[in-house]
Design a protein around this motif. Structure first.
Motif, PDB file in Angstrom:
ATOM      1  N   ILE A 164     109.656  -8.619 -38.974  1.00 45.53           N
ATOM      2  CA  ILE A 164     110.312  -9.374 -37.908  1.00 45.53           C
ATOM      3  C   ILE A 164     111.812  -9.223 -38.126  1.00 45.53           C
ATOM      4  O   ILE A 164     112.316  -9.502 -39.221  1.00 45.53           O
ATOM      5  CB  ILE A 164     109.900 -10.855 -37.948  1.00 45.53           C
ATOM      6  CG1 ILE A 164     108.404 -10.975 -37.662  1.00 45.53           C
ATOM      7  CG2 ILE A 164     110.711 -11.664 -36.955  1.00 45.53           C
ATOM      8  CD1 ILE A 164     107.903 -12.384 -37.451  1.00 45.53           C
ATOM      9  N   ARG A 329     105.744 -19.400 -46.746  1.00 45.66           N
ATOM     10  CA  ARG A 329     106.641 -20.546 -46.835  1.00 45.66           C
ATOM     11  C   ARG A 329     106.401 -21.583 -45.738  1.00 45.66           C
ATOM     12  O   ARG A 329     107.095 -22.579 -45.678  1.00 45.66           O
ATOM     13  CB  ARG A 329     108.103 -20.084 -46.808  1.00 45.66           C
ATOM     14  CG  ARG A 329     108.562 -19.506 -45.481  1.00 45.66           C
ATOM     15  CD  ARG A 329     110.004 -19.052 -45.564  1.00 45.66           C
ATOM     16  NE  ARG A 329     110.416 -18.378 -44.358  1.00 45.66           N
ATOM     17  CZ  ARG A 329     110.953 -18.976 -43.305  1.00 45.66           C
ATOM     18  NH1 ARG A 329     111.137 -20.269 -43.311  1.00 45.66           N
ATOM     19  NH2 ARG A 329     111.311 -18.262 -42.258  1.00 45.66           N
ATOM     20  N   SER A 368     102.561 -13.859 -41.259  1.00 40.50           N
ATOM     21  CA  SER A 368     104.024 -13.963 -41.289  1.00 40.50           C
ATOM     22  C   SER A 368     104.446 -15.303 -41.869  1.00 40.50           C
ATOM     23  O   SER A 368     103.704 -16.283 -41.814  1.00 40.50           O
ATOM     24  CB  SER A 368     104.541 -13.839 -39.850  1.00 40.50           C
ATOM     25  OG  SER A 368     105.926 -14.006 -39.810  1.00 40.50           O
ATOM     26  N   GLY A 393     109.733 -11.042 -42.548  1.00 44.19           N
ATOM     27  CA  GLY A 393     111.152 -11.081 -42.177  1.00 44.19           C
ATOM     28  C   GLY A 393     111.980 -10.851 -43.421  1.00 44.19           C
ATOM     29  O   GLY A 393     112.359  -9.727 -43.766  1.00 44.19           O
TER      30      GLY A 393
HETATM   31  C1  CAP Z   1     109.182 -15.261 -40.607  1.00 42.03           C
HETATM   32  C2  CAP Z   1     109.454 -15.771 -39.226  1.00 42.03           C
HETATM   33  C3  CAP Z   1     108.116 -16.009 -38.495  1.00 42.03           C
HETATM   34  C4  CAP Z   1     107.357 -17.236 -38.881  1.00 42.03           C
HETATM   35  C5  CAP Z   1     106.058 -17.277 -38.168  1.00 42.03           C
HETATM   36  C6  CAP Z   1     110.309 -17.051 -39.227  1.00 42.03           C
HETATM   37  O1  CAP Z   1     110.330 -14.994 -41.319  1.00 42.03           O
HETATM   38  O2  CAP Z   1     110.147 -14.794 -38.506  1.00 42.03           O
HETATM   39  O3  CAP Z   1     108.369 -16.130 -37.160  1.00 42.03           O
HETATM   40  O4  CAP Z   1     107.146 -17.314 -40.217  1.00 42.03           O
HETATM   41  O5  CAP Z   1     105.242 -18.223 -38.719  1.00 42.03           O
HETATM   42  O6  CAP Z   1     111.236 -17.118 -38.437  1.00 42.03           O
HETATM   43  O7  CAP Z   1     110.012 -17.982 -39.968  1.00 42.03           O
HETATM   44  P1  CAP Z   1     110.233 -14.817 -42.896  1.00 42.03           P
HETATM   45  P2  CAP Z   1     103.722 -18.303 -38.278  1.00 42.03           P
HETATM   46  O8  CAP Z   1     109.289 -13.686 -43.174  1.00 42.03           O
HETATM   47  O9  CAP Z   1     111.618 -14.514 -43.339  1.00 42.03           O
HETATM   48  O10 CAP Z   1     109.702 -16.095 -43.458  1.00 42.03           O
HETATM   49  O11 CAP Z   1     103.175 -16.919 -38.316  1.00 42.03           O
HETATM   50  O12 CAP Z   1     103.111 -19.217 -39.280  1.00 42.03           O
HETATM   51  O13 CAP Z   1     103.699 -18.873 -36.906  1.00 42.03           O
END
Ligand code: CAP
Length: 462
Positions: A164, A329, A368, A393
């Motif tokens: 991402i 996280r 993610s 990300g």
């Molecule tokens: C991850 C991320 C994802 C969320 C999605 C963020 O970044 O881009 O959108 O984690 O969560 O903004 O947090 P990191 P989920 O990899 O840097 O944590 O899939 O649980 O909806």
């Protein structure tokens, strides 16, 4: 009126209801407001769920009474309540007869969420009979299409190494394309972060051609297929179509490299259903930013992440964010595994109901939230397979040696788990994976506490 006699029937069995196929079944945990009797509240909840009021109605007739929502299970100690909704209560499309998730949510988690008699009620699971489930579109395109483009096995092609784009906002078109290009040098797929759209500093008209050029260069240089998943979440279907058309033009000579995604929670069911209807030939991801406002395990209202995810498959998402089961996280824990199983299997057990999907195409998990190369092996061990899309990300763009090394470290982490190798020993011969230890030192200290003794200036191994 005596709600309990009319709206609770504990003699009905779930097995009979499932076999008859005439109802949607829903499992809640309900807590009455202070001073309210449990069964009285359950009856009021069922009455509100169907007929929508508590008072006697002169407008009711025998036909409408036969459409009552009935509570067939009610356990005061646990708060478990199961309701049976007659199929005829639901709204079906004029155009194609398909059922509608907004109608489904309206009945299952609509006004009942605000009833004064109820302190809290949360929907944890639902069961759909074949005659209802098969009216939903389901996915038009699956992960098999991406695996084919990547030259992988189409049944179990393994982890798609995805990222991402970070930072979430602030990169201009050149910066976005360069970050994506660097990741594609080592990885497979780049996804827009959820709020990335048509910001003034990165207008789509400028960004998309640069992104297409970056992807093409990465494909040519590596000899492998690459994928860009564009966020087309917005308020208006016409705006969505305009954005998608711009991407289709930019990727006109490599449409198999273009995927789309929408936010299944913030942009909602209509956005997902519309994207599926209009761009079904492309892999369609369902993001879920904001979902924790109603799904959080800390909330005893709304509906669970499991429910949201199951809904996204019905609406036609090819891939759905499923969380990291406590290895990343965001909120979640190891017991969330059924979320990923429910969308990716032909039949699966949920927390309260088993669901048969009657041939509906499968969705893939998109994993993610805080995942990096160090966290990946234990996540994979809990899940038991790696047939999903990773969307890292920070775990990709936070690698000390850059996004290409970040991508390679993630690929190596999957290989490490597939070999059931010891991560520290595996890292000795896999430089990008080794450098992930230096990139995410605090994770390394917790997950692989012995790493500093092996990768140190003293051992001449950094
Ligand atoms: C991850 C991320 C994802 C969320 C999605 C963020 O970044 O881009 O959108 O984690 O969560 O903004 O947090 P990191 P989920 O990899 O840097 O944590 O899939 O649980 O909806």
């Amino acid at each position: 009126m005596d709600h309990k006699d009319r709206f609770i029937d504990l003699s009905l069995t779930e097995a009979d209801l499932v076999a008859a196929g005439g109802h949607v079944l829903a499992a809640y945990v309900l807590q009455p407001a202070e001073g309210q009797d449990f069964l009285t509240t359950v009856a009021q909840f069922a009455a509100e769920s169907g007929r929508g009021t508590q008072v006697p109605l002169g407008t009711e007739d025998e036909f409408s009474r036969n459409l009552d929502v009935i509570a067939y299970q009610a356990e005061a100690a646990s708060g478990l309540v199961k309701l049976a909704f007659p199929l005829a209560l639901f709204d079906f499309n004029v155009t194609d007869g398909g059922a509608s998730i907004s109608s489904f949510l309206n009945l299952l988690v609509g006004n009942t969420q605000g009833m004064a008699e109820i302190a809290a009620v949360k929907l944890h699971d639902f069961h759909l009979p074949e005659g209802f489930l098969t009216t939903f579109a389901g996915p038009a395109t699956t992960i098999a299409r991406l695996w084919r483009h990547l030259g992988r096995d189409e049944v179990a092609g393994g982890m798609i190494v995805g990222a991402i784009l970070k930072p979430k906002l602030g990169l201009r078109p050149e910066g976005l394309a360069e970050a994506a290009y660097q990741f594609w040098r080592g990885g497979d797929l780049v996804e827009n972060d959820q709020p990335q759209g048509n910001q003034s500093f990165a207008p789509l008209a400028e960004t998309l051609p640069l992104m297409a050029d970056a992807l093409k260069r990465a494909q040519d240089e590596t000899g492998s297929g690459k994928v860009f998943s564009m966020n087309i979440s917005c308020d208006d279907p016409v705006e969505m179509e305009t954005r998608a058309a711009m991407a289709l033009e930019a990727f006109a000579d490599m449409p198999e490299s273009l995927a789309f995604h929408v936010d299944a929670y913030l942009a909602g069911p209509m956005a997902l259903a519309h994207a599926r209807r209009r761009f079904g030939g492309h892999f369609l991801g369902a993001h879920r930013a904001g979902h924790a406002a109603v799904t959080s395990p800390r909330s005893d209202r709304g509906y669970s992440a499991f429910v949201l995810t199951k809904i996204a498959r019905l609406l036609g998402a090819s891939g759905i964010h499923t969380g990291t089961m406590g290895f990343g996280r965001m909120e979640g824990d190891e017991a969330d595994r059924p979320i990923a199983c429910m969308i990716a299997q032909d039949s699966a057990a949920g927390p309260y109901f088993a669901q048969e999907w009657h041939g509906m195409a499968r969705s893939a998990a998109i994993v993610s939230g805080g995942i990096n190369a160090l966290r990946l092996p234990s996540f994979l061990e809990n899940l038991g397979h790696s047939n999903f899309i990773l969307a890292a990300g920070g775990g990709a763009f936070g690698h000390v040696d850059g996004p290409e090394a970040g991508a390679l470290s993630l690929r190596q982490a999957e290989a490490c788990w597939l070999e059931r190798a010891d991560p520290i020993a595996f890292a000795v011969d896999h430089p990008e994976f080794k450098r992930a230890f230096h990139s995410f030192e605090s994770d390394a200290d917790i997950i692989q506490p012995g790493w500093r003794r092996v990768f140190s200036p003293e051992t001449n191994n950094l």
